[in-house]
Scaffold this motif. Structure first.
Motif, PDB file in Angstrom:
ATOM      1  N   LEU A  37     -10.156  -8.270   7.332  1.00 40.71           N
ATOM      2  CA  LEU A  37      -9.453  -9.512   7.046  1.00 40.71           C
ATOM      3  C   LEU A  37      -8.038  -9.360   6.345  1.00 40.71           C
ATOM      4  O   LEU A  37      -7.094 -10.142   6.282  1.00 40.71           O
ATOM      5  CB  LEU A  37     -10.520 -10.366   6.307  1.00 40.71           C
ATOM      6  CG  LEU A  37      -9.921 -11.671   5.674  1.00 40.71           C
ATOM      7  CD1 LEU A  37      -9.307 -12.379   6.435  1.00 40.71           C
ATOM      8  CD2 LEU A  37     -11.171 -12.478   5.004  1.00 40.71           C
ATOM      9  N   VAL A  38      -8.231  -8.562   5.242  1.00 35.08           N
ATOM     10  CA  VAL A  38      -6.804  -8.373   4.106  1.00 35.08           C
ATOM     11  C   VAL A  38      -5.628  -7.620   5.072  1.00 35.08           C
ATOM     12  O   VAL A  38      -4.656  -8.421   5.223  1.00 35.08           O
ATOM     13  CB  VAL A  38      -7.227  -7.287   3.085  1.00 35.08           C
ATOM     14  CG1 VAL A  38      -6.215  -7.084   2.441  1.00 35.08           C
ATOM     15  CG2 VAL A  38      -8.555  -7.858   2.315  1.00 35.08           C
ATOM     16  N   GLU A  39      -6.454  -6.566   6.097  1.00 34.95           N
ATOM     17  CA  GLU A  39      -5.190  -6.238   6.907  1.00 34.95           C
ATOM     18  C   GLU A  39      -4.558  -7.246   7.855  1.00 34.95           C
ATOM     19  O   GLU A  39      -3.529  -7.264   8.159  1.00 34.95           O
ATOM     20  CB  GLU A  39      -5.803  -4.895   7.802  1.00 34.95           C
ATOM     21  CG  GLU A  39      -6.034  -3.817   7.021  1.00 34.95           C
ATOM     22  CD  GLU A  39      -4.664  -3.168   6.690  1.00 34.95           C
ATOM     23  OE1 GLU A  39      -3.639  -3.355   7.078  1.00 34.95           O
ATOM     24  OE2 GLU A  39      -5.033  -2.411   5.463  1.00 34.95           O
ATOM     25  N   ALA A  40      -5.645  -8.177   8.435  1.00 34.77           N
ATOM     26  CA  ALA A  40      -4.919  -9.323   9.110  1.00 34.77           C
ATOM     27  C   ALA A  40      -3.998 -10.275   8.323  1.00 34.77           C
ATOM     28  O   ALA A  40      -3.159 -10.959   9.141  1.00 34.77           O
ATOM     29  CB  ALA A  40      -6.101 -10.137   9.768  1.00 34.77           C
ATOM     30  N   LEU A  41      -3.922 -10.118   7.080  1.00 30.32           N
ATOM     31  CA  LEU A  41      -3.069 -10.946   6.145  1.00 30.32           C
ATOM     32  C   LEU A  41      -1.462 -10.547   6.457  1.00 30.32           C
ATOM     33  O   LEU A  41      -0.605 -11.305   6.564  1.00 30.32           O
ATOM     34  CB  LEU A  41      -3.179 -11.039   4.860  1.00 30.32           C
ATOM     35  CG  LEU A  41      -4.508 -11.942   4.323  1.00 30.32           C
ATOM     36  CD1 LEU A  41      -4.999 -11.300   3.195  1.00 30.32           C
ATOM     37  CD2 LEU A  41      -4.289 -13.351   4.710  1.00 30.32           C
ATOM     38  N   MET A  88     -15.379  -7.551  -0.119  1.00 30.64           N
ATOM     39  CA  MET A  88     -14.287  -8.557  -0.063  1.00 30.64           C
ATOM     40  C   MET A  88     -13.347  -8.495  -1.405  1.00 30.64           C
ATOM     41  O   MET A  88     -12.206  -8.373  -1.379  1.00 30.64           O
ATOM     42  CB  MET A  88     -14.505  -9.976   0.566  1.00 30.64           C
ATOM     43  CG  MET A  88     -13.249 -10.623   0.690  1.00 30.64           C
ATOM     44  SD  MET A  88     -12.629 -10.261   2.319  1.00 30.64           S
ATOM     45  CE  MET A  88     -10.991  -9.733   1.680  1.00 30.64           C
ATOM     46  N   ALA A  89     -14.149  -8.660  -2.250  1.00 32.01           N
ATOM     47  CA  ALA A  89     -13.376  -9.012  -3.859  1.00 32.01           C
ATOM     48  C   ALA A  89     -12.667  -7.561  -3.900  1.00 32.01           C
ATOM     49  O   ALA A  89     -11.428  -7.463  -4.649  1.00 32.01           O
ATOM     50  CB  ALA A  89     -14.409  -9.291  -4.900  1.00 32.01           C
ATOM     51  N   ARG A 117      -5.472  -4.962  -3.277  1.00 34.07           N
ATOM     52  CA  ARG A 117      -4.047  -5.676  -2.855  1.00 34.07           C
ATOM     53  C   ARG A 117      -3.219  -6.454  -3.967  1.00 34.07           C
ATOM     54  O   ARG A 117      -2.009  -6.293  -4.019  1.00 34.07           O
ATOM     55  CB  ARG A 117      -4.144  -6.492  -1.669  1.00 34.07           C
ATOM     56  CG  ARG A 117      -4.650  -5.659  -0.380  1.00 34.07           C
ATOM     57  CD  ARG A 117      -3.488  -4.623   0.023  1.00 34.07           C
ATOM     58  NE  ARG A 117      -3.915  -4.019   0.990  1.00 34.07           N
ATOM     59  CZ  ARG A 117      -3.619  -4.164   2.457  1.00 34.07           C
ATOM     60  NH1 ARG A 117      -2.880  -5.492   2.434  1.00 34.07           N
ATOM     61  NH2 ARG A 117      -4.122  -3.540   3.660  1.00 34.07           N
ATOM     62  N   VAL A 118      -3.835  -7.137  -4.468  1.00 34.26           N
ATOM     63  CA  VAL A 118      -3.224  -7.903  -5.785  1.00 34.26           C
ATOM     64  C   VAL A 118      -2.715  -7.163  -6.768  1.00 34.26           C
ATOM     65  O   VAL A 118      -1.706  -7.164  -7.090  1.00 34.26           O
ATOM     66  CB  VAL A 118      -4.215  -8.975  -6.272  1.00 34.26           C
ATOM     67  CG1 VAL A 118      -3.420  -9.620  -7.487  1.00 34.26           C
ATOM     68  CG2 VAL A 118      -4.544  -9.979  -5.091  1.00 34.26           C
ATOM     69  N   LEU A 119      -3.454  -6.038  -6.932  1.00 38.29           N
ATOM     70  CA  LEU A 119      -3.086  -4.919  -8.036  1.00 38.29           C
ATOM     71  C   LEU A 119      -1.692  -4.328  -7.772  1.00 38.29           C
ATOM     72  O   LEU A 119      -0.788  -3.864  -8.483  1.00 38.29           O
ATOM     73  CB  LEU A 119      -4.246  -4.093  -8.467  1.00 38.29           C
ATOM     74  CG  LEU A 119      -5.284  -4.471  -9.115  1.00 38.29           C
ATOM     75  CD1 LEU A 119      -6.326  -3.577  -9.249  1.00 38.29           C
ATOM     76  CD2 LEU A 119      -4.798  -5.237 -10.563  1.00 38.29           C
TER      77      LEU A 119
END
Length: 207
Positions: free
Chosen positions: A57-61, A118-119, A125-127
């Motif tokens: 999911l994160v990579e799909a962003l 997920m968290a 990524r946010v960091l």
């Protein structure tokens, strides 16, 4: 060597299928098997490239969200004035809010409330982005564009809060500010971050 382009194409196809399924069904109901089916591969092709559904999911962003910081860093127009980068990034929120990303990013955040994996992926990524923003602020302090008395962490948190706030405006289909007044506000905020002596010297400058 010759298989690299094909492998990249397959990865892109998987991420596109994942973005589609996550947006339609949400994180919890999205299945790896359905993502593989839409991409025309087996689930093994997914697990050989991604650690799991959270990572997918994160990579799909990424393909759906061009990083405005990358664009601004590459723009020689700024010539090292990092405060100008902050100004342009703030102004871009009302011009290019990356609408295609909102559903996926919000889904990732909601899933992160229930799913530790997920968290953790999303937090990392946010960091990463936080580190880059901190570097921008510190560089601006070094160049005299931002008063050294301002706390870097507070400024970075403010930038994140504004960006995430725009995400919610988009998801709820609420109106965005008019570009002109919003850019004026951002310009005043950035000007207020400059050292006091520089602010006084520029008060009489023509607009």
């Amino acid at each position: 060597m010759s298989s690299a382009p094909a492998d990249t194409e397959l990865t892109d196809r998987l991420l596109a299928a994942a973005a589609e399924v996550f947006a339609e069904r949400g994180y919890d109901k999205a299945g790896v098997a359905e993502i593989a089916r839409r991409a025309g591969v087996t689930t093994g092709a997914i697990y050989s490239r991604f650690s799991g559904k959270a990572d997918l999911l994160v990579e799909a962003l990424d393909p759906h969200a061009s990083d405005e910081l990358d664009k601004l860093f590459a723009d020689h127009h700024f010539q090292g004035r990092m405060e100008d980068i902050l100004l342009a990034a703030g102004s871009s929120l009302v011009k290019d809010p990356s609408l295609g990303t909102s559903t996926l990013l919000l889904e990732a955040m909601v899933a992160g409330r229930r799913n530790p994996e997920m968290a953790e992926v999303l937090r990392n990524r946010v960091l990463e982005r936080q580190d880059r923003l901190q570097a921008i602020v510190e560089a601006a302090k070094g160049d005299g564009g931002i008063d050294d008395g301002f706390d870097t962490d507070a400024l970075v948190t403010f930038c994140h809060a504004v960006g995430f706030g725009f995400l919610l405006l988009d998801v709820l289909d609420l109106p965005l500010p008019t570009p002109g007044p919003w850019e004026d506000l951002i310009a005043h905020l950035v000007a207020s971050l400059r050292p006091q002596s520089e602010t006084q010297n520029t008060k009489g400058d023509p607009q």
